[in-house]
Design an enzyme around this catalytic site. Structure first.
Site, PDB file in Angstrom:
ATOM      1  N   ASP A   1      60.574  39.288  64.590  1.00 35.06           N
ATOM      2  CA  ASP A   1      62.004  38.391  64.756  1.00 35.06           C
ATOM      3  C   ASP A   1      63.298  38.420  64.401  1.00 35.06           C
ATOM      4  OD1 ASP A   1      61.180  37.017  66.597  1.00 35.06           O
ATOM      5  OD2 ASP A   1      60.662  35.014  66.024  1.00 35.06           O
TER       6      ASP A   1
ATOM      7  N   GLU B   1      40.561  41.086  69.219  1.00 34.84           N
ATOM      8  CA  GLU B   1      41.540  41.666  70.137  1.00 34.84           C
ATOM      9  C   GLU B   1      41.523  42.248  70.768  1.00 34.84           C
ATOM     10  OE1 GLU B   1      46.066  41.398  69.348  1.00 34.84           O
ATOM     11  OE2 GLU B   1      46.306  39.287  69.147  1.00 34.84           O
TER      12      GLU B   1
ATOM     13  N   GLY C   1      54.151  29.927  64.655  1.00 39.03           N
ATOM     14  CA  GLY C   1      55.497  30.221  65.227  1.00 39.03           C
ATOM     15  C   GLY C   1      55.108  30.812  67.231  1.00 39.03           C
ATOM     16  N   LYS C   2      54.796  31.073  67.391  1.00 37.88           N
ATOM     17  CA  LYS C   2      54.332  30.685  69.078  1.00 37.88           C
ATOM     18  C   LYS C   2      53.647  29.354  69.660  1.00 37.88           C
ATOM     19  CE  LYS C   2      51.677  35.291  69.697  1.00 37.88           C
ATOM     20  NZ  LYS C   2      51.158  35.638  70.523  1.00 37.88           N
TER      21      LYS C   2
ATOM     22  N   THR D   1      45.593  29.122  69.500  1.00 38.20           N
ATOM     23  CA  THR D   1      46.032  31.214  69.019  1.00 38.20           C
ATOM     24  C   THR D   1      46.157  30.107  67.231  1.00 38.20           C
ATOM     25  OG1 THR D   1      48.580  31.944  68.445  1.00 38.20           O
ATOM     26  CG2 THR D   1      48.261  29.331  69.305  1.00 38.20           C
TER      27      THR D   1
ATOM     28  N   ASN E   1      48.973  30.926  65.582  1.00 33.18           N
ATOM     29  CA  ASN E   1      50.217  31.657  65.278  1.00 33.18           C
ATOM     30  C   ASN E   1      50.884  29.989  65.318  1.00 33.18           C
ATOM     31  OD1 ASN E   1      52.909  32.506  65.379  1.00 33.18           O
ATOM     32  ND2 ASN E   1      51.856  34.375  66.046  1.00 33.18           N
TER      33      ASN E   1
ATOM     34  N   ASP F   1      49.136  37.231  75.101  1.00 29.21           N
ATOM     35  CA  ASP F   1      48.995  38.319  74.239  1.00 29.21           C
ATOM     36  C   ASP F   1      50.634  39.241  74.351  1.00 29.21           C
ATOM     37  OD1 ASP F   1      48.120  40.240  72.435  1.00 29.21           O
ATOM     38  OD2 ASP F   1      48.148  41.386  73.740  1.00 29.21           O
TER      39      ASP F   1
ATOM     40  N   PHE G   1      59.457  34.434  63.370  1.00 28.35           N
ATOM     41  CA  PHE G   1      58.059  35.236  62.908  1.00 28.35           C
ATOM     42  C   PHE G   1      58.616  36.491  63.246  1.00 28.35           C
ATOM     43  CE2 PHE G   1      56.804  32.952  67.096  1.00 28.35           C
ATOM     44  CZ  PHE G   1      56.000  34.889  67.673  1.00 28.35           C
ATOM     45  N   GLY G   2      56.875  37.841  63.120  1.00 27.66           N
ATOM     46  CA  GLY G   2      56.954  38.770  63.210  1.00 27.66           C
ATOM     47  C   GLY G   2      58.000  39.720  63.431  1.00 27.66           C
TER      48      GLY G   2
HETATM   49  P1  IMP Z   1      50.003  38.840  69.169  1.00 30.01           P
HETATM   50  O1  IMP Z   1      51.224  38.278  70.611  1.00 30.01           O
HETATM   51  O2  IMP Z   1      49.748  37.745  68.408  1.00 30.01           O
HETATM   52  O3  IMP Z   1      48.916  39.911  69.514  1.00 30.01           O
HETATM   53  O4  IMP Z   1      51.683  39.421  68.621  1.00 30.01           O
HETATM   54  C1  IMP Z   1      51.527  41.165  69.105  1.00 30.01           C
HETATM   55  C2  IMP Z   1      52.943  41.746  67.370  1.00 30.01           C
HETATM   56  O5  IMP Z   1      54.023  40.775  67.976  1.00 30.01           O
HETATM   57  C3  IMP Z   1      52.819  40.529  66.200  1.00 30.01           C
HETATM   58  O6  IMP Z   1      52.700  40.843  65.193  1.00 30.01           O
HETATM   59  C4  IMP Z   1      53.549  39.074  66.935  1.00 30.01           C
HETATM   60  O7  IMP Z   1      54.197  38.710  64.789  1.00 30.01           O
HETATM   61  C5  IMP Z   1      54.426  39.790  66.977  1.00 30.01           C
HETATM   62  N1  IMP Z   1      55.328  38.699  67.956  1.00 30.01           N
HETATM   63  C6  IMP Z   1      54.618  38.435  68.843  1.00 30.01           C
HETATM   64  N2  IMP Z   1      55.842  37.344  69.921  1.00 30.01           N
HETATM   65  C7  IMP Z   1      56.770  37.940  68.746  1.00 30.01           C
HETATM   66  C8  IMP Z   1      57.714  38.061  69.098  1.00 30.01           C
HETATM   67  O8  IMP Z   1      58.213  36.031  69.288  1.00 30.01           O
HETATM   68  N3  IMP Z   1      58.826  37.308  67.887  1.00 30.01           N
HETATM   69  C9  IMP Z   1      58.752  38.188  66.861  1.00 30.01           C
HETATM   70  N4  IMP Z   1      57.136  39.159  67.385  1.00 30.01           N
HETATM   71  C10 IMP Z   1      56.273  39.327  67.968  1.00 30.01           C
END
Ligand code: IMP
Length: 195
Positions: A147, A37, A12-13, A8, A10, A66, A144-145
C-alpha cells in the site's frame, strides 16, 4: 443477520471486505484456515486450489481472495509471487529493484481474484483490477503490504494514505468485492437464507 465466511489470515483484507459488506444484510466472518498457496502462473489457479483445499474441510459458503502487484518495468513481477517477495524484500526491496533498473516506467496494476464457493455449486470467480504507478518512496501508514508504494490512477495519494472506504473506491479488491456483492444482490438464492 446472515453470516458469510471470508477465509483469510489478513486483517487488512478482512476489514476492507467488512466495510464493503456493511451495505448488505450479511455479516462477514473471518476464518483463518492457513490454506496452502501453490506456486501457479495465475491468481485464479491459486484461488481455485485454495477453494479445493477448504471445501474438503468446511461445509459452509465461503470466499477467499488471491491478489498480486504486477509492475510493468519488472515484466509483471512480483505478480503471483507477491506474498513471498513482500515477506523477503518488502516495499523497500521493490523500490531498490526499480532504482537499479534505472527506468522511468512506474506503471503497475494490482489484481484481485475472489473465489466464492457454496456446497453443491461450482466456484464463482470475481476479478478486480486497479491501475496506477509505483511511488518513488513509501508514503503513508494505513493499510498493509505494498500500500505505501502504490498510487492508483486518478488518485494523488498512495493506498497507505487512504482510509479503508477511500481505498475501496479505487482498489482491485474494492472492485472484485463490488462484483461479489452484485452477485448476491442479483441472485435469488433460497439456500443463502440459511447461512
Ligand atoms: P495474497 O493475496 O495474500 O497472496 O497477497 C499477496 C501479496 O500482495 C501480499 O504480500 C499482500 O500483502 C500483497 N497485497 C495483496 N493485496 C494488497 C493490497 O490491497 N495492498 C497492498 N498489498 C497487497
Amino acid at each position: 443477520m446472515r453470516s458469510l465466511y471470508f477465509i483469510t489470515g489478513n486483517k487488512g483484507k478482512f476489514s476492507e471486505a467488512k466495510k464493503k459488506f456493511s451495505e448488505l444484510n450479511i455479516d462477514i466472518v473471518q476464518k483463518d484456515f492457513g490454506y496452502p498457496e501453490i506456486q501457479a502462473d495465475s491468481l485464479k489457479d491459486v484461488a481455485l486450489y485454495g477453494v479445493e483445499y477448504i471445501q474438503e474441510r468446511f461445509d459452509k459458503p465461503f470466499f477467499l481472495e488471491d491478489a498480486g502487484l504486477f509492475i510493468d518495468a519488472l515484466n509483471g513481477f512480483p505478480g503471483v509471487y507477491s506474498a513471498y517477495i513482500f515477506y523477503k524484500i518488502s516495499c523497500s526491496g521493490i523500490l531498490k529493484l526499480m532504482d537499479e533498473l534505472g527506468s522511468n516506467r512506474r506503471k503497475a496494476c494490482f489484481r484481485s481474484v475472489i473465489a466464492y464457493k457454496e456446497p453443491d455449486r461450482e466456484p464463482d470467480l470475481f476479478i478486480g483490477e486497479s491501475y496506477g504507478v509505483i511511488s518513488k518512496k513509501p508514503i503513508g501508514e494505513n493499510g498493509f503490504g505494498y500500500d505505501p508504494i502504490f498510487i492508483p490512477e486518478k488518485g494523488t495519494k498512495t493506498f497507505a494514505q487512504m482510509e479503508t472506504n477511500e481505498k475501496n473506491q479505487f482498489s482491485h479488491r474494492g472492485k472484485s468485492l463490488n462484483k461479489l456483492i452484485d452477485f448476491f444482490k442479483n441472485r435469488e438464492i433460497e439456500n443463502f437464507k440459511n447461512l
